[in-house]
Write an enzyme that holds these catalytic residues in place. Structure first.
Site, short mmCIF file in Angstrom:
data_model
loop_
_atom_site.label_atom_id
_atom_site.label_comp_id
_atom_site.label_asym_id
_atom_site.label_seq_id
_atom_site.Cartn_x
_atom_site.Cartn_y
_atom_site.Cartn_z
N ARG A 181 -22.92 50.11 18.73
CA ARG A 181 -22.66 50.58 17.39
C ARG A 181 -23.77 50.33 16.54
O ARG A 181 -24.36 49.38 16.51
CB ARG A 181 -21.38 49.74 16.57
CG ARG A 181 -20.91 50.04 15.41
CD ARG A 181 -20.58 51.44 15.33
NE ARG A 181 -19.74 51.63 14.09
CZ ARG A 181 -19.43 52.80 13.43
NH1 ARG A 181 -19.35 53.90 14.49
NH2 ARG A 181 -19.00 53.09 12.25
N ALA A 208 16.87 24.81 17.52
CA ALA A 208 15.82 23.81 17.93
C ALA A 208 15.03 24.33 18.93
O ALA A 208 15.17 24.62 19.83
CB ALA A 208 16.91 22.86 19.00
N GLU A 265 16.12 27.00 21.62
CA GLU A 265 17.19 27.62 21.01
C GLU A 265 16.95 28.03 19.61
O GLU A 265 15.97 27.61 18.82
CB GLU A 265 18.45 26.38 21.17
CG GLU A 265 18.68 25.75 22.46
CD GLU A 265 19.94 25.09 22.47
OE1 GLU A 265 20.51 24.77 21.58
OE2 GLU A 265 20.15 24.84 23.70
N GLU A 310 2.02 23.17 31.35
CA GLU A 310 2.42 24.12 30.38
C GLU A 310 1.01 24.09 29.29
O GLU A 310 0.30 25.25 29.31
CB GLU A 310 3.53 24.09 29.60
CG GLU A 310 3.65 25.46 28.86
CD GLU A 310 5.20 25.45 28.06
OE1 GLU A 310 5.96 24.50 28.47
OE2 GLU A 310 5.49 26.11 27.20
N GLN A 359 -13.14 41.60 13.57
CA GLN A 359 -14.23 41.87 12.50
C GLN A 359 -15.89 42.58 12.90
O GLN A 359 -16.22 43.57 12.21
CB GLN A 359 -14.66 40.61 11.60
CG GLN A 359 -15.41 40.80 10.29
CD GLN A 359 -14.63 41.16 9.29
OE1 GLN A 359 -13.15 41.17 9.31
NE2 GLN A 359 -15.20 41.65 8.27
N THR A 407 10.69 33.98 27.52
CA THR A 407 9.76 34.65 28.34
C THR A 407 10.23 35.11 29.68
O THR A 407 10.83 34.06 30.27
CB THR A 407 8.49 33.98 28.42
OG1 THR A 407 7.73 33.76 27.05
CG2 THR A 407 7.42 35.04 29.22
C1 LIG Z 1 6.86 35.00 22.38
C2 LIG Z 1 7.41 33.72 22.63
C3 LIG Z 1 7.47 33.24 23.96
C4 LIG Z 1 8.16 32.11 23.85
N1 LIG Z 1 8.70 31.64 25.51
C5 LIG Z 1 9.37 30.56 25.63
C6 LIG Z 1 9.90 30.21 26.81
O1 LIG Z 1 9.64 31.14 27.86
N2 LIG Z 1 10.91 29.06 27.00
C7 LIG Z 1 10.94 28.38 25.97
O2 LIG Z 1 11.70 27.57 26.22
N3 LIG Z 1 10.64 28.66 24.68
C8 LIG Z 1 9.53 29.65 24.47
N4 LIG Z 1 9.12 29.78 23.33
C9 LIG Z 1 9.55 29.09 22.18
C10 LIG Z 1 8.35 28.29 21.46
O3 LIG Z 1 8.03 27.20 22.45
C11 LIG Z 1 8.73 27.76 20.15
O4 LIG Z 1 8.75 29.04 19.24
C12 LIG Z 1 7.82 26.60 19.54
O5 LIG Z 1 8.03 25.62 20.43
C13 LIG Z 1 8.16 26.56 18.09
O6 LIG Z 1 9.74 26.23 18.03
P1 LIG Z 1 10.37 26.96 16.85
O7 LIG Z 1 10.19 28.55 16.94
O8 LIG Z 1 11.85 26.67 16.99
O9 LIG Z 1 9.86 26.54 15.60
P2 LIG Z 1 10.27 24.97 14.69
O10 LIG Z 1 10.56 24.04 15.65
O11 LIG Z 1 11.43 25.64 13.86
O12 LIG Z 1 8.99 25.07 13.71
C14 LIG Z 1 8.63 25.53 12.63
C15 LIG Z 1 7.32 24.98 11.82
O13 LIG Z 1 7.63 23.68 11.54
C16 LIG Z 1 6.59 22.94 12.41
N5 LIG Z 1 7.34 21.82 12.67
C17 LIG Z 1 8.22 21.39 13.36
N6 LIG Z 1 8.44 19.98 13.49
C18 LIG Z 1 7.42 19.51 12.86
C19 LIG Z 1 6.92 18.25 12.92
N7 LIG Z 1 7.74 17.04 13.55
N8 LIG Z 1 5.76 17.74 11.97
C20 LIG Z 1 5.20 18.91 11.66
N9 LIG Z 1 5.21 20.28 11.61
C21 LIG Z 1 6.57 20.43 12.31
C22 LIG Z 1 6.29 23.75 13.55
O14 LIG Z 1 5.05 23.55 14.04
C23 LIG Z 1 6.09 25.15 12.86
O15 LIG Z 1 5.19 25.24 12.28
C24 LIG Z 1 8.45 31.18 23.01
C25 LIG Z 1 8.11 31.66 21.67
C26 LIG Z 1 7.78 33.01 21.63
C27 LIG Z 1 7.59 33.29 20.07
#
Ligand SMILES: Cc1cc2nc3c(=O)[nH]c(=O)nc-3n(C[C@H](O)[C@H](O)[C@H](O)COP(=O)(O)OP(=O)(O)OC[C@H]3O[C@@H](n4cnc5c(N)ncnc54)[C@H](O)[C@@H]3O)c2cc1C
Length: 387
Positions: free
Chosen positions: A272, A135, A132, A246, A340, A163
């Site tokens: 190359r 989240a 979300e 997954e 590279q 996705t």
């Molecule tokens: C192209 C794409 C396709 C996707 N497809 C799907 C899908 O089909 N279904 C779905 O449900 N989701 C999907 N996702 C979501 C993906 O799984 C999440 O983006 C991912 O789990 C990270 O969550 P967030 O983006 O909210 O990052 P956040 O949770 O906000 O994290 C931000 C940063 O903080 C770090 N962080 C967070 N918590 C901690 C901790 N406890 N300790 C240390 N570091 C931490 C993270 O590693 C990250 O570097 C997709 C994302 C992308 C970009």
């Protein structure tokens, strides 16, 4: 070709590999540039792949699949990673490895008949909606609610980065049915993607461009009672159980992407010339290839070992997390270094490495980030935790 192939794959697996490769070369590779541009894989591709039996290799025959072992799925994952479109692999992968397992494991016969079988046949496209806007890593913090109403649930909230989220026919959706209970208040529902009250917005991305990634909003969307997956408030457990596959599938894909990047680099380096020699004669570059090849072989050997554990039904959450952590980091490094080798051409869209590099970047973020993999592994190694 790696010796690992003959250790883990039988002649039958290799026959399937040849048939998948032939299919991808004919039906997919000539079209991926157009799909990257369009930001989606056309629906007919799911249908064609379903007709070929590629979408249900390990799904029981009763539900339209072939009931084969996990090594057939590995063959598919590896070949999907070699068409030079991470987005194509992601679109098919999200359908097969994210949406179908929930329907198979937690779905009742009604849901299996209505969604699983047609999805295996490629007639329906599936998506998994967990993340979300507020989240992602913190799954228990999701806010989308499903409130009990006459004959089912009313869903309100939103999902991010999904996705297949724009074009799918159904969502396997994580919702809060007991909002105050944290992880213990999450349930999984199957939501018909064409229900009134859903708004889908396609997102622009750095990579994985051929997959339609959606921001999805739900406004009083009705989901019938029989679309509950498994038991009420048990969703967090199901999500954690399915993460094993997954993560393993992302490790398998990442290793195959590395192999493809190296293969393309070897071909280029043999063509190359600089300073009157083929660039594959420069020791600095030769040693980089040697080091990358060694790391890929190690990552692949470990991932295959974990795949065998998974295939044999052995609990492999720690090992699958380790494989995902290492293989996705390696793909990021490997595609960066291979870019590279191509010099300025590596930066150009007509050459394969630009797309490979940006597609690989997602590996350490999606499906549980590297930091979250480390958290899980640390808790299992240091604290004896079990997931
Ligand atoms: C192209 C794409 C396709 C996707 N497809 C799907 C899908 O089909 N279904 C779905 O449900 N989701 C999907 N996702 C979501 C993906 O799984 C999440 O983006 C991912 O789990 C990270 O969550 P967030 O983006 O909210 O990052 P956040 O949770 O906000 O994290 C931000 C940063 O903080 C770090 N962080 C967070 N918590 C901690 C901790 N406890 N300790 C240390 N570091 C931490 C993270 O590693 C990250 O570097 C997709 C994302 C992308 C970009």
């Amino acid at each position: 070709m790696s010796q690992l192939n003959s250790t883990y794959f039988t002649a039958e697996h290799q026959t399937l590999r040849a048939s998948i490769r032939q299919f991808l070369e004919k039906e997919v590779m000539p079209n991926v540039d157009a799909w990257e541009e369009a930001g989606e894989v056309p629906r007919y591709m799911y249908q064609k792949m379903g007709e070929m039996g590629f979408l249900g290799l390990s799904i029981p025959e009763q539900w339209g699949g072939s009931g084969l072992d996990f090594f057939y799925e590995m063959v598919l994952l590896e070949e999907l990673s070699k068409v030079n479109s991470g987005g194509f692999g992601a679109a098919i992968g999200a359908h097969v490895y994210l949406s179908l397992p929930h329907l198979l494991k937690e779905g009742n016969d009604f849901l299996k008949t209505k969604y699983l079988k047609p999805a295996v046949e490629g007639k329906l496209i599936g998506a998994l909606g967990i993340t979300e806007p507020h989240a992602g890593s913190d799954v228990a913090g999701l806010l989308t609610t499903a409130t009990l109403t006459d004959g089912g649930f009313l869903v309100n909230g939103s999902k991010m980065f999904i996705t297949n989220g724009v074009n799918c026919d159904y969502y396997v959706l994580a919702v809060k049915t007991e909002p105050s209970a944290g992880a213990a208040g999450i349930s999984m529902l199957v939501m018909d993607g064409h229900s009134p009250g859903i708004t889908r917005t396609k997102l622009k991305k750095l990579g994985w461009r051929a997959s339609d990634t959606g921001d999805i909003a739900f406004d009083n969307v009705f989901v019938p009672q029989e679309n509950l997956l498994g038991e009420l408030n048990q969703g967090f457990l199901y999500i954690m159980q399915r993460f094993e596959l997954e993560r393993l599938s992302l490790a398998i894909s990442s290793n195959a992407l590395c192999e493809d990047a190296i293969q393309k680099s070897l071909e280029y380096m043999n063509e190359r010339e600089a300073f009157g020699r083929k660039i594959n004669r420069f020791q600095e570059l030769r040693h980089r290839i040697a080091k990358l090849s060694s790391e890929i072989e190690m990552s692949k050997a470990f991932t295959y070992h974990v795949s065998r554990m998974y295939n044999d039904g052995i609990y492999a959450v720690k090992e699958a997390s380790m494989a995902k952590l290492l293989a996705t980091q390696l793909a990021d490094k490997c595609t960066y270094q291979c870019t590279q080798f191509f010099g300025g051409y590596g930066f150009m869209e007509e050459y394969p490495l630009a797309r490979m590099w940006r597609d690989a970047r997602l590996g350490t973020i999606g499906g549980g980030s590297s930091e979250i993999m480390c958290e899980i592994i640390a808790k299992m190694v240091l604290d004896g935790a079990k997931y």
